[in-house]
Design an enzyme around this catalytic site. Structure first.
Site, short mmCIF file in Angstrom:
data_model
loop_
_atom_site.label_atom_id
_atom_site.label_comp_id
_atom_site.label_asym_id
_atom_site.label_seq_id
_atom_site.Cartn_x
_atom_site.Cartn_y
_atom_site.Cartn_z
N GLU A 113 0.85 -1.20 0.00
CA GLU A 113 0.00 0.00 0.00
C GLU A 113 0.88 1.24 0.00
O GLU A 113 2.01 1.20 0.48
CB GLU A 113 -0.87 0.02 1.27
CG GLU A 113 -1.82 -1.14 1.35
CD GLU A 113 -2.45 -1.25 2.74
OE1 GLU A 113 -2.44 -0.28 3.51
OE2 GLU A 113 -2.93 -2.35 3.05
N LYS A 115 2.35 4.51 1.38
CA LYS A 115 2.50 5.03 2.75
C LYS A 115 2.14 6.51 2.71
O LYS A 115 2.93 7.36 2.29
CB LYS A 115 3.93 4.81 3.25
CG LYS A 115 4.09 5.21 4.71
CD LYS A 115 5.43 4.76 5.23
CE LYS A 115 5.71 5.17 6.65
NZ LYS A 115 5.16 6.36 7.17
N ASP A 117 1.37 10.20 3.69
CA ASP A 117 2.09 11.05 4.63
C ASP A 117 1.13 12.04 5.26
O ASP A 117 0.90 13.13 4.77
CB ASP A 117 3.21 11.79 3.88
CG ASP A 117 4.26 12.29 4.83
OD1 ASP A 117 4.19 11.93 6.03
OD2 ASP A 117 5.15 13.04 4.39
N TYR A 222 -6.93 2.17 6.09
CA TYR A 222 -6.12 1.02 5.67
C TYR A 222 -6.04 -0.10 6.70
O TYR A 222 -5.39 -1.09 6.48
CB TYR A 222 -4.69 1.45 5.30
CG TYR A 222 -4.03 2.43 6.26
CD1 TYR A 222 -3.72 2.07 7.56
CD2 TYR A 222 -3.73 3.72 5.84
CE1 TYR A 222 -3.11 2.97 8.43
CE2 TYR A 222 -3.13 4.64 6.70
CZ TYR A 222 -2.83 4.25 8.00
OH TYR A 222 -2.24 5.14 8.85
N LYS A 310 10.71 3.27 3.38
CA LYS A 310 10.74 4.73 3.18
C LYS A 310 11.57 5.07 1.95
O LYS A 310 12.68 4.55 1.78
CB LYS A 310 11.36 5.39 4.40
CG LYS A 310 10.50 5.27 5.64
CD LYS A 310 10.12 6.65 6.11
CE LYS A 310 9.50 6.63 7.46
NZ LYS A 310 9.85 7.79 8.24
N CYS A 404 49.24 25.74 -1.37
CA CYS A 404 48.54 24.65 -2.06
C CYS A 404 48.87 23.32 -1.37
O CYS A 404 50.06 22.99 -1.21
CB CYS A 404 48.97 24.60 -3.52
SG CYS A 404 48.36 23.13 -4.37
N CYS A 407 51.09 21.15 -4.17
CA CYS A 407 52.42 21.50 -4.68
C CYS A 407 53.12 22.54 -3.80
O CYS A 407 54.22 22.99 -4.14
CB CYS A 407 52.33 21.99 -6.12
SG CYS A 407 51.59 23.62 -6.26
N CYS A 422 45.31 27.71 -6.49
CA CYS A 422 46.75 27.50 -6.54
C CYS A 422 47.29 28.34 -7.71
O CYS A 422 46.70 28.37 -8.79
CB CYS A 422 47.03 26.00 -6.78
SG CYS A 422 48.77 25.68 -7.07
N CYS A 427 50.91 22.85 -11.33
CA CYS A 427 50.59 22.08 -10.13
C CYS A 427 50.13 20.68 -10.57
O CYS A 427 49.29 20.55 -11.47
CB CYS A 427 49.50 22.77 -9.32
SG CYS A 427 48.88 21.76 -7.97
#
Ligand code: IVH
Length: 700
Positions: A113, A115, A117, A222, A310, A404, A407, A422, A427
């Protein structure tokens, strides 16, 4: 975790969950999404499982449902109201099945069924006449909300049979009523309701029944709480009986005979949930046979015969274990949270982007914090909020690096930007990211050349820039681990094949900052329309095929139009900044970047290099047929009959435009399964939302 630490965290979690429960059930306020509350509860359950000595009677894991508000008369339920255990994945559904099938003989049939809410309500009919309606309350006692519930028009005040019946179901507020209600709330200067569930609950739990009466509530039944008809032997029979009595039953339920079908049903409703006029948050899976149900019995909190699946939540909670830094293709340094693995939107997530230093400071994110994380569609998960109540005092403030992290070069931050970058163009991280981008799916998409192999090739020094890929030789590859004849041959073949590339994919692969898929496409179109032939360059760079490349657009045997990189250079360099900015679909930000890029000698050298290894640009696909006439599209969720890339190509081919974010300018959002934040945004902006089928219809 140490025992002491666990005890403290259990206490904190209990307090937080209790507080959220109080706000949710008593004040009808949603401070966080339900999935966040669930996630904290799971965290608590796991800790309590590990340290059962800390389980207390008042733990939120030890009792059913909600607290009572004290506003209404309390009435004891005739039987204790149980809640269902939640499951969050197909695996967990199957695990449940493995457990229950041992408890009974024979085949098990299921009823699945929706669900709903809303708010769980039990209605009592005496002699077929509406007598009373109760909320679930704490499972033992509920609140008498008869005055509100009896105003709901779909609930009959008398049944078709004069019987005593106690039945429960869900009071819900349809989505359109919810939207109308929130509009009115705003007009009256009142707070909006967070979701239809809160609005339904808030309406039922009003002292004045006129409020519920005016809010267009609905109720689906239900469950039959009292045994009324000895002949009924199944849940399906119960639902049919409820219907026969004149009570409304959601007709989307299905009787299924295998767990595979159950899983499919759950997945299909995850995709279709937005087509309903009311909210659902999952599927309730019940064993159909009432005798089998009874045999399965109960756990302390819930019956074994049913579970609530869920839908994957877009938000969950997790703990930050560390903060690391990633250097991207453009040199941008992104802080990334390393987290305790957690399930979000159906997949396990252990990293989340923290975006930049400002975001971290604004949200006050520290190592050790419990945070809410969010994942939507294919977007990288992000940290939304810190749950500061759960702090222990041991959390560590982090420091953004001054150099950095890869590097050690200087990093700078442009005034207008939030990212540090950087400053070293060579690099290691930038080079790696650029080459990976170059060969990525939307770029050269070279079969057999994934990120891992790029990493390997770069580490052994065979590849330093993208161009080196096309200079790889058989013996280079054979020197690598696991590279035998066949694999080497295949890779060389696919590198060769990739040299014939769509012009827009080529532009995208270059990694010009801000130039995305659609921008590459629009710029490519403009380029071929305004081609300047590059005779000078052909002479200058002495390579084979010199004569063939004299003309910008040429017919080849297959009828595929091709474009030379040299002409691309010539054409792009002939544009003024103003001209580029004014190209349809380009604009100022990308335009400036393109102008600078094509006017930098280093980049021209790179293009000439790519030309010299025989890369040829295909243009035929740019001829659009125009059915979608410049309409702007955003895609979200997964599509059923085609991949996203196929859908994008189709839209582009028909003259439409593809963008990655929903804005006021978006004409259509094509929403597939598991659509997330883009769908929400589109709804907010009232963007037209279409399905894959509708898109196909538009194309005729
Ligand atoms: S059956 C003893 N069926 O989900 C079994 N519940 O814990 C009673 N819900 O609190 C619940 N749709 O409020 C059932 N088709 C459905 C439902 C449903 C929504 C809610 C109900 C309950 C929770 C499950």
């Amino acid at each position: 975790m140490h025992k002491e630490e666990a005890a403290k965290r259990i206490e904190k979690l209990k307090e937080k969950i209790k507080d959220l429960n109080y706000k949710y059930f008593v004040l009808d306020k949603s401070e966080v999404k339900e999935s966040v509350r669930d996630s904290l509860k799971r965290d608590l359950i796991n800790l309590e499982n590990e340290f059962p000595e800390f389980i207390t009677e008042d733990s939120p894991t030890q009792r059913v449902g909600s607290t009572l508000s004290g506003r209404f008369r309390k009435v004891k339920h005739s039987t204790k109201k149980k809640s269902l255990s939640d499951v969050f994945s197909a695996d967990e559904i199957r695990e449940w099945y493995t457990r229950i099938k041992k408890l009974v003989n024979g085949k098990i049939e299921f009823v699945c069924e929706l669900k709903l809410d809303g708010l769980n309500i039990t209605v009592l009919y005496e002699n077929g006449v509406f007598k009373r309606a109760l909320t679930r309350g704490n499972g033992v006692e509920g609140e008498d909300v008869s005055h509100s519930v009896r105003t709901i028009e779909s609930i009959p005040l008398s049944l078709n049979e004069e019987i005593d019946l106690e039945a429960s179901g869900e009071v819900i507020m349809p989505k359109n009523s919810f939207e109308k209600l929130n509009k009115i709330q705003v007009e009256k200067g009142k707070n909006e309701f967070a979701n239809p569930r809160n609005a339904a609950a808030g309406s039922v739990r009003q002292l004045d029944p006129k409020i519920a009466a005016s809010r267009n509530l609905d109720m689906f039944f239900y469950h039959i709480d009292s045994k009324v008809n000895e002949e009924i032997s199944s849940q399906e029979g119960n639902l049919k009986f409820l219907k026969k009595l004149g009570l409304k039953v959601c007709n989307k339920y299905k009787r299924l005979s295998s767990i595979d079908e159950v899983v499919k049903f759950c997945e299909s409703w995850h995709e279709k949930r937005d087509t309903l006029g009311y909210e659902i948050d999952g599927i309730v899976i019940k064993v159909n046979d009432l005798e089998q149900q009874a045999k399965m019995g109960n756990t302390a909190k819930s019956p074994r015969y049913a579970i609530a699946y869920k839908f994957p939540a877009l938000q969950a909670t997790s703990q930050i274990l560390d903060i690391i830094f990633q250097v991207g293709r453009t040199g941008a340094i992104t802080p990334v949270a390393v987290m305790k693995p957690t399930l979000v939107a159906g997949s396990t997530v252990s990293r989340a982007t923290l975006h930049n230093e400002d975001e971290i400071n604004k949200k006050d994110i520290r190592i050790g914090d419990t945070v809410i994380i969010q994942k939507a569609g294919d977007v990288i998960p992000e940290v939304v909020e810190v749950l500061k109540d759960l702090r222990t005092g041991k959390e560590v403030k982090f420091k953004f690096p001054k150099i950095c992290p890869v590097c050690n070069s200087k990093i700078t931050r442009n005034e207008k930007e939030s990212a540090y970058r950087c400053t070293n163009p060579s690099c290691y991280a930038i080079e790696h990211a650029s080459v990976k981008h170059f060969v990525s799916r939307k770029g050269f998409n070279i079969d057999g050349l994934g990120k891992k192999l790029v990493e390997q090739l770069m580490q052994v020094g065979l590849v330093q820039t993208a161009l080196d890929i096309f200079l790889l030789k058989r013996e280079d590859l054979m020197s690598l681990d696991f590279f035998m004849d066949k694999k080497t041959e295949n890779l060389l073949k696919s590198i060769e094949a990739s040299k014939n590339i769509n012009i827009d994919h080529f532009l995208f692969a270059l990694g010009i900052r801000y130039l995305g898929e659609q921008g590459s496409y629009d710029f490519a179109k403009y380029l071929i329309k305004h081609t300047k032939k590059s005779k000078k360059r052909i002479k200058k760079i002495k390579i084979e095929k010199e004569q063939e490349e004299m003309f910008a657009v040429e017919e080849t045997e297959g009828g595929e139009e091709k474009f030379s990189i040299l002409d691309m250079i010539e054409t792009a360099k002939s544009f003024s900044m103003e001209e580029i900015i004014n190209i349809d679909g380009v604009g100022e930000k990308i335009g400036k970047m393109l102008y600078d890029w094509f006017n930098a000698e280093k980049n021209i050298k790179e293009l000439e290099g790519l030309y010299s290894v025989g890369i040829i640009l295909k243009t035929l696909h740019l001829e659009s047929e125009g059915k979608l006439d410049k309409k702007s599209f955003v895609l979200t969720g997964s599509l059923e009959t085609m991949t996203r890339d196929q859908a994008k190509d189709l839209i582009k081919k028909n003259g439409g435009k593809i963008h990655s974010t929903v804005t006021k300018e978006t004409d259509f959002l094509v929403a597939g399964a598991s659509a997330g934040s883009k769908l929400k945004k589109a709804k907010e902006l009232k963007t037209k939302i279409i399905s894959e089928n509708e898109l196909k219809k538009m194309l005729g």
